[in-house]
Motif scaffolding. Structure first.
Motif, PDB file in Angstrom:
ATOM      1  N   HIS A 137       0.668  -1.301   0.109  1.00 39.42           N
ATOM      2  CA  HIS A 137       0.028   0.114   0.036  1.00 39.42           C
ATOM      3  C   HIS A 137       0.996   1.188   0.240  1.00 39.42           C
ATOM      4  O   HIS A 137       1.081   1.892   1.000  1.00 39.42           O
ATOM      5  N   PRO A 138       1.568   1.395  -1.253  1.00 38.44           N
ATOM      6  CA  PRO A 138       2.550   2.668  -1.116  1.00 38.44           C
ATOM      7  C   PRO A 138       2.036   4.117  -1.429  1.00 38.44           C
ATOM      8  O   PRO A 138       3.100   4.897  -1.240  1.00 38.44           O
TER       9      PRO A 138
ATOM     10  N   GLU B 112       7.802   7.669  -4.901  1.00 45.02           N
ATOM     11  CA  GLU B 112       9.170   7.480  -5.630  1.00 45.02           C
ATOM     12  C   GLU B 112      10.355   7.244  -4.925  1.00 45.02           C
ATOM     13  O   GLU B 112      11.213   6.274  -4.933  1.00 45.02           O
ATOM     14  N   ARG B 113      10.308   7.978  -3.654  1.00 40.53           N
ATOM     15  CA  ARG B 113      11.625   7.705  -2.516  1.00 40.53           C
ATOM     16  C   ARG B 113      11.336   6.200  -2.185  1.00 40.53           C
ATOM     17  O   ARG B 113      12.366   5.604  -2.330  1.00 40.53           O
ATOM     18  N   TYR B 114      10.334   5.931  -1.782  1.00 38.25           N
ATOM     19  CA  TYR B 114       9.939   4.517  -1.244  1.00 38.25           C
ATOM     20  C   TYR B 114      10.447   3.409  -2.533  1.00 38.25           C
ATOM     21  O   TYR B 114      11.116   2.464  -2.246  1.00 38.25           O
TER      22      TYR B 114
ATOM     23  N   THR C 158      12.115  -5.890  -7.512  1.00 34.97           N
ATOM     24  CA  THR C 158      12.092  -5.580  -8.779  1.00 34.97           C
ATOM     25  C   THR C 158      10.578  -5.272  -9.268  1.00 34.97           C
ATOM     26  O   THR C 158      10.520  -4.503 -10.263  1.00 34.97           O
ATOM     27  N   THR C 159       9.663  -5.976  -8.540  1.00 31.44           N
ATOM     28  CA  THR C 159       8.132  -5.655  -8.933  1.00 31.44           C
ATOM     29  C   THR C 159       7.508  -5.604  -7.732  1.00 31.44           C
ATOM     30  O   THR C 159       7.738  -6.581  -6.790  1.00 31.44           O
ATOM     31  N   ILE C 160       6.477  -4.612  -7.771  1.00 29.66           N
ATOM     32  CA  ILE C 160       5.653  -4.563  -6.629  1.00 29.66           C
ATOM     33  C   ILE C 160       3.986  -4.662  -7.152  1.00 29.66           C
ATOM     34  O   ILE C 160       3.829  -4.241  -8.142  1.00 29.66           O
ATOM     35  N   GLU C 161       3.079  -5.116  -6.608  1.00 33.04           N
ATOM     36  CA  GLU C 161       1.761  -4.774  -6.592  1.00 33.04           C
ATOM     37  C   GLU C 161       1.564  -3.743  -5.564  1.00 33.04           C
ATOM     38  O   GLU C 161       1.916  -3.702  -4.488  1.00 33.04           O
ATOM     39  N   ALA C 162       0.810  -2.655  -6.116  1.00 35.02           N
ATOM     40  CA  ALA C 162       0.538  -1.306  -5.399  1.00 35.02           C
ATOM     41  C   ALA C 162      -1.010  -0.931  -5.273  1.00 35.02           C
ATOM     42  O   ALA C 162      -1.649  -1.016  -6.267  1.00 35.02           O
ATOM     43  N   LYS C 163      -1.504  -0.991  -4.086  1.00 30.45           N
ATOM     44  CA  LYS C 163      -2.758  -0.949  -3.988  1.00 30.45           C
ATOM     45  C   LYS C 163      -3.107   0.651  -3.794  1.00 30.45           C
ATOM     46  O   LYS C 163      -2.628   1.512  -3.089  1.00 30.45           O
ATOM     47  N   SER C 164      -4.116   1.171  -4.195  1.00 30.73           N
ATOM     48  CA  SER C 164      -4.934   2.446  -3.703  1.00 30.73           C
ATOM     49  C   SER C 164      -5.502   2.171  -2.339  1.00 30.73           C
ATOM     50  O   SER C 164      -5.301   1.207  -1.793  1.00 30.73           O
ATOM     51  N   GLY C 165      -6.584   3.002  -1.905  1.00 36.82           N
ATOM     52  CA  GLY C 165      -6.971   2.653  -0.574  1.00 36.82           C
ATOM     53  C   GLY C 165      -7.206   3.551   0.576  1.00 36.82           C
ATOM     54  O   GLY C 165      -7.689   3.212   1.646  1.00 36.82           O
ATOM     55  N   TYR C 166      -6.436   4.524   0.385  1.00 36.38           N
ATOM     56  CA  TYR C 166      -6.502   5.745   1.488  1.00 36.38           C
ATOM     57  C   TYR C 166      -7.247   6.869   0.957  1.00 36.38           C
ATOM     58  O   TYR C 166      -7.043   8.027   1.485  1.00 36.38           O
ATOM     59  N   GLY C 167      -7.799   6.833  -0.282  1.00 35.86           N
ATOM     60  CA  GLY C 167      -8.588   7.779  -0.923  1.00 35.86           C
ATOM     61  C   GLY C 167     -10.182   7.790  -0.314  1.00 35.86           C
ATOM     62  O   GLY C 167     -10.709   8.617   0.078  1.00 35.86           O
TER      63      GLY C 167
ATOM     64  N   VAL D 142       2.082 -20.712  -1.786  1.00 32.22           N
ATOM     65  CA  VAL D 142       1.946 -19.804  -0.917  1.00 32.22           C
ATOM     66  C   VAL D 142       3.093 -18.882  -1.352  1.00 32.22           C
ATOM     67  O   VAL D 142       4.086 -19.124  -1.968  1.00 32.22           O
ATOM     68  N   ALA D 143       2.661 -17.541  -1.297  1.00 35.87           N
ATOM     69  CA  ALA D 143       3.496 -16.219  -1.715  1.00 35.87           C
ATOM     70  C   ALA D 143       3.766 -15.462  -0.255  1.00 35.87           C
ATOM     71  O   ALA D 143       3.086 -15.574   0.570  1.00 35.87           O
ATOM     72  N   LEU D 144       4.795 -14.803  -0.313  1.00 34.57           N
ATOM     73  CA  LEU D 144       5.305 -13.965   0.830  1.00 34.57           C
ATOM     74  C   LEU D 144       4.929 -12.375   0.306  1.00 34.57           C
ATOM     75  O   LEU D 144       5.693 -12.265  -0.761  1.00 34.57           O
ATOM     76  N   ALA D 145       4.786 -11.461   1.038  1.00 33.99           N
ATOM     77  CA  ALA D 145       4.807 -10.210   0.621  1.00 33.99           C
ATOM     78  C   ALA D 145       5.207  -9.038   1.830  1.00 33.99           C
ATOM     79  O   ALA D 145       5.019  -9.758   3.207  1.00 33.99           O
ATOM     80  N   THR D 146       5.365  -7.898   1.654  1.00 30.65           N
ATOM     81  CA  THR D 146       5.664  -7.055   2.879  1.00 30.65           C
ATOM     82  C   THR D 146       4.381  -6.366   3.368  1.00 30.65           C
ATOM     83  O   THR D 146       4.162  -6.378   4.731  1.00 30.65           O
ATOM     84  N   ASP D 147       3.376  -6.196   2.681  1.00 30.47           N
ATOM     85  CA  ASP D 147       2.102  -5.524   3.154  1.00 30.47           C
ATOM     86  C   ASP D 147       2.473  -4.138   3.567  1.00 30.47           C
ATOM     87  O   ASP D 147       1.846  -3.495   4.291  1.00 30.47           O
ATOM     88  N   PHE D 148       3.504  -3.440   2.963  1.00 32.88           N
ATOM     89  CA  PHE D 148       4.100  -2.127   3.062  1.00 32.88           C
ATOM     90  C   PHE D 148       3.004  -1.117   3.125  1.00 32.88           C
ATOM     91  O   PHE D 148       2.374  -0.831   2.353  1.00 32.88           O
ATOM     92  N   ASN D 149       2.958  -0.704   4.305  1.00 30.59           N
ATOM     93  CA  ASN D 149       1.834   0.567   4.623  1.00 30.59           C
ATOM     94  C   ASN D 149       2.224   1.313   5.793  1.00 30.59           C
ATOM     95  O   ASN D 149       3.157   0.585   6.694  1.00 30.59           O
ATOM     96  N   PRO D 150       1.606   2.582   6.129  1.00 31.56           N
ATOM     97  CA  PRO D 150       2.139   3.310   7.234  1.00 31.56           C
ATOM     98  C   PRO D 150       1.387   2.999   8.539  1.00 31.56           C
ATOM     99  O   PRO D 150       1.786   3.338   9.737  1.00 31.56           O
ATOM    100  N   GLY D 151       0.531   2.032   8.532  1.00 38.29           N
ATOM    101  CA  GLY D 151      -0.012   1.590   9.942  1.00 38.29           C
ATOM    102  C   GLY D 151       0.396   0.249  10.255  1.00 38.29           C
ATOM    103  O   GLY D 151       1.046   0.120  11.410  1.00 38.29           O
TER     104      GLY D 151
END
Ligand code: NIG
Ligand code: FE
Length: 421
Positions: A83-84, A133-135, A145-154, A321-330
């Motif tokens: 969620h970047p 972009e910094r992230y 090298t590839t991310i799935e990126a969600k909207s969801g804070y709008g 099974v896949a692994l991901a970060t769930d990168f988000n500010p919460g």
């Protein structure tokens, strides 16, 4: 042309285009003292350094020689859940959790996703893009090298479109590959607190058609959990998304046994994510539907919880099974896939080999990209990360350190941290 040679281990993951299940998750197809030959964006040859073909090499080619450096080559990580796009961080919530407040308590008191919604709405598209972009540079620096990126804070038509347009604008600016997902059903915004049905109608009638029409997302996701969206609401949203031609993924059974995994299986979702609370019947349903279980144990770790998703049971049942970060500010403010591998091995008892498979080819499969990404074999895209470790198992074992020395995206060296030393 680029020749990479004298690499202690080239972790190729040669095998089926994906996904890898059960015992196949342990087969990394490693080449000791290996080499990789890249022409343009593609890998043209992989094998032992002593067998590098001399015929067919271009007259001039660049060489990256790992002799004496103790390097491991892996496919670039595919981080299939992030969620970047957000306007600011929430360190205050982390502080409160350290004092014993729960994620849900903080959300009920006006923090959580709603805090990020206020920040995102107050930010301009340019501000959001500069931050993201910094992230994105940091993802590349850590070997992703590839991310799935969600909207969801709008959580309104305009603000969700703004978020997805930020991602679209970054496609031209960042070397990181971005697969966009529409997550308008991340939460019900404050202005619809007493009219949640109306918000869901707007998602179905306005947001999904617009997102699909403008090609702003490949997938639609829903946060199906208690306090967020029910199974019935999630089903209605995801059916509309499917009809509009979007792929579907679900935040499922993270906080409670919400029924999200069952719904993912019912709808044939490509991925069900989180899964901390699933039981054996959910696992069986996921196996039957072939849905990828995308585990994000960094969120469990960061929230200070003890209930991790049942990775061993999922693998033993034959669920990919896949692994991901769930990168988000919460719930999970990290973009380092190496750390996710460490948490997966130490807290979910995945082996290092299973964790690498989960973070590369299986994650690529969950994005529909395993024909092109996720393994180091001829004809695939040259997305490669070189780690400064003598053995791939040291990536999770030697934890909390960035081992990534070089990142190659589409055949170009985009990060070279060796030059900085
Ligand atoms: O994946 N679970 C829902 N969404 C995020 C948390 C988002 C937030 O707290 O900002 C997650 O953990
Ligand atoms: Fe998430």
């Amino acid at each position: 042309m680029l020749l990479i040679k004298n690499i202690n281990q080239v972790v190729t993951l040669r095998g089926e285009p994906g996904p890898r299940c059960g015992r196949a998750m342990s087969d990394l197809a490693i080449i000791e003292n290996g080499a990789i030959l890249v022409r343009g964006e593609r890998i043209v040859w992989v094998g032992p350094t002593k067998e590098v073909p001399t015929r067919g090499l271009d007259f001039r080619y660049e060489t990256f020689d790992g002799v004496g450096l103790d390097l491991v080559a892996l496919p670039g990580f595919v981080d299939s859940h992030t969620h970047p796009v957000f306007g600011g961080t929430r360190a205050g919530e982390y502080d409160l959790r350290s004092q014993g407040k729960s994620y849900q308590e903080i959300a009920t008191a006006g923090g959580g996703i709603h805090a990020s919604v206020r920040q995102l709405r107050a930010a301009s598209a340019d501000q959001l893009a500069d931050r993201a972009e910094r992230y994105f540079r940091q993802f590349l620096e850590h070997g992703t090298t590839t991310i799935e990126a969600k909207s969801g804070y709008g959580l309104s038509l305009e603000e969700e479109i703004k978020s997805l347009q930020v991602l679209a604008s970054l496609r031209g600016r960042s070397r990181l590959e971005i697969v966009p997902t529409f997550l308008g059903a991340h939460d019900v915004p404050d202005e619809y607190r007493h009219a949640r049905g109306d918000y869901i109608r707007r998602i179905i009638d306005e947001m999904i058609p617009r997102v699909a029409q403008e090609g702003l997302a490949h997938f639609c996701d829903v946060f199906c959990d208690s306090g967020y969206f029910t199974v019935e609401e999630s089903r209605a949203i995801l059916q509309a998304a499917k009809q509009a031609g979007l792929g579907i993924r679900i935040h499922a059974d993270q906080l409670t046994r919400s029924g999200g995994a069952m719904l993912a299986a019912e709808l044939g979702a490509i991925s069900a994510d989180h899964l901390e609370w699933i039981d054996d019947s959910d696992i069986e349903a996921l196996r039957k539907s072939g849905t990828v279980a995308t585990l994000v144990p960094g969120a469990t770790f960061n929230l200070g919880l003890t209930r991790y998703p049942p990775a061993r049971k999922l693998i033993e049942a034959g669920v990919p099974v896949a692994l991901a970060t769930d990168f988000n500010p919460g719930s999970c403010y990290t973009l380092n896939m190496q750390l996710i591998l460490s948490i997966a091995c130490s807290h979910m008892r995945m082996t290092p080999a299973e964790a690498v498979t989960a973070a590369t080819i299986n994650a690529a499969f969950s994005l529909g990209l395993s024909e092109r990404l996720g393994s180091l074999v001829e004809d695939k895209q040259a997305d490669i990360t070189l780690m400064t470790v003598p053995d791939y198992r040291e990536i999770p074992y030697f934890f909390g350190v960035n081992h990534c020395a070089v990142t190659i995206k589409k055949g170009n060296i985009v990060i070279n941290r060796l030059e900085q030393t």
